[in-house]
Design a protein around this motif. Sequence first.
Motif, PDB file in Angstrom:
ATOM      1  N   SER A  90      72.823 105.586  42.742  1.00 50.63           N
ATOM      2  CA  SER A  90      73.103 104.534  43.728  1.00 50.63           C
ATOM      3  C   SER A  90      74.346 104.844  44.554  1.00 50.63           C
ATOM      4  O   SER A  90      74.498 104.345  45.669  1.00 50.63           O
ATOM      5  N   THR A 113      63.885 110.852  42.365  1.00 49.61           N
ATOM      6  CA  THR A 113      64.119 109.413  42.399  1.00 49.61           C
ATOM      7  C   THR A 113      65.376 109.137  43.215  1.00 49.61           C
ATOM      8  O   THR A 113      66.437 109.701  42.941  1.00 49.61           O
ATOM      9  N   GLU A 154      67.942 106.305  44.267  1.00 53.34           N
ATOM     10  CA  GLU A 154      68.495 104.962  44.108  1.00 53.34           C
ATOM     11  C   GLU A 154      69.542 104.674  45.175  1.00 53.34           C
ATOM     12  O   GLU A 154      69.845 103.523  45.457  1.00 53.34           O
ATOM     13  N   SER A 159      61.408 105.994  45.779  1.00 53.19           N
ATOM     14  CA  SER A 159      62.600 105.462  46.432  1.00 53.19           C
ATOM     15  C   SER A 159      62.856 104.040  45.962  1.00 53.19           C
ATOM     16  O   SER A 159      61.975 103.182  46.013  1.00 53.19           O
ATOM     17  N   LYS A 160      64.095 103.795  45.515  1.00 52.27           N
ATOM     18  CA  LYS A 160      64.513 102.459  45.095  1.00 52.27           C
ATOM     19  C   LYS A 160      65.717 101.986  45.901  1.00 52.27           C
ATOM     20  O   LYS A 160      66.282 100.938  45.608  1.00 52.27           O
ATOM     21  N   GLU A 180      59.568 101.861  45.924  1.00 53.85           N
ATOM     22  CA  GLU A 180      59.595 100.789  44.929  1.00 53.85           C
ATOM     23  C   GLU A 180      60.424  99.592  45.383  1.00 53.85           C
ATOM     24  O   GLU A 180      60.042  98.442  45.176  1.00 53.85           O
ATOM     25  N   GLN A 181      61.589  99.861  45.954  1.00 56.59           N
ATOM     26  CA  GLN A 181      62.516  98.795  46.341  1.00 56.59           C
ATOM     27  C   GLN A 181      63.271  99.242  47.584  1.00 56.59           C
ATOM     28  O   GLN A 181      63.156 100.383  48.030  1.00 56.59           O
ATOM     29  N   ALA A 221      58.549  98.140  49.089  1.00 56.53           N
ATOM     30  CA  ALA A 221      59.821  97.985  49.793  1.00 56.53           C
ATOM     31  C   ALA A 221      59.571  97.332  51.147  1.00 56.53           C
ATOM     32  O   ALA A 221      58.429  97.100  51.544  1.00 56.53           O
TER      33      ALA A 221
END
Length: 268
Positions: free
Chosen positions: A130, A159, A161, A180-181, A211-212, A233
């Motif tokens: 993140s 992935t 974040e 992708s988050k 995903e988000q 998303a």
Amino acid sequence: MGASTMVVRRMVLFALVFLAIAAVTALGAAADEDHDDWTIIGSEVHSDEVITVSGQLSIDLGGSLHLSSCELRFTGGSPEDIRIQVRSGSLILDGLTTVIMENSGRMVMQGHMDIRGTVNFKHVDILVHSRGTLAVRGAALTLEGSWSTQSVNDPLMLTVEGGAYFAASTVNLVYAFVVSKGSMTIAESSVEASRDWGKEYDGLKERLRFEQGVATLTDSTFSDLFNGIMSRADLYASDCTFNRSDLRSFAPTWQPSLKAHVRQCEFI
């Protein structure tokens, strides 16, 4: 000039040539590096080298590692091991560069990774934390895992974040997923999958999964993604080309106000 003098001079000349060749050979051998644990806290640039790491590569304290046309190979370890840890600072990959983990492994990016040129990741699960960012610009990026009905299966997983930005690039997924988050932007690029195994893996089927967060797709082509693109998303797509069956959007129960804006796109 006597014959003996000529012989001596020729022997000296041959000796000098031999020493020069030996020196060049030694320099070439020294260009390859072997590390147990490799920690970067300053700025390092490596070109046209094969670098082997048996432990972990760590970039700390704002350090920077730039690999140009290199092979970075990790030996030993297991798929659960974090073999590359960028806690702060940056990792830059360009030229013809390959990052391969012989027994698979993980990479955690809390700093920044910049990819240009032709870059191949093999058997490396990549997590853009993140706090991390990924920029792929003017690149040909291949993400390659493995799949076999006769052995342990290990598709590659990217992935995101944090944030990821792809511009003027091609992305080839060879037994690989992208999830992708956070925030993902794909502009003037193409994404395709060159292998399909037709089954779920860890609950995933879609090769590209938002995903988000927010996904922004502009002037890009998405093809041969087999089980397609899943979006949970906020999705903004414009001037893109999709396979007709690829793009699917689902609003999860915890986010009923999901946005999906698709305009001036072509479905083939």
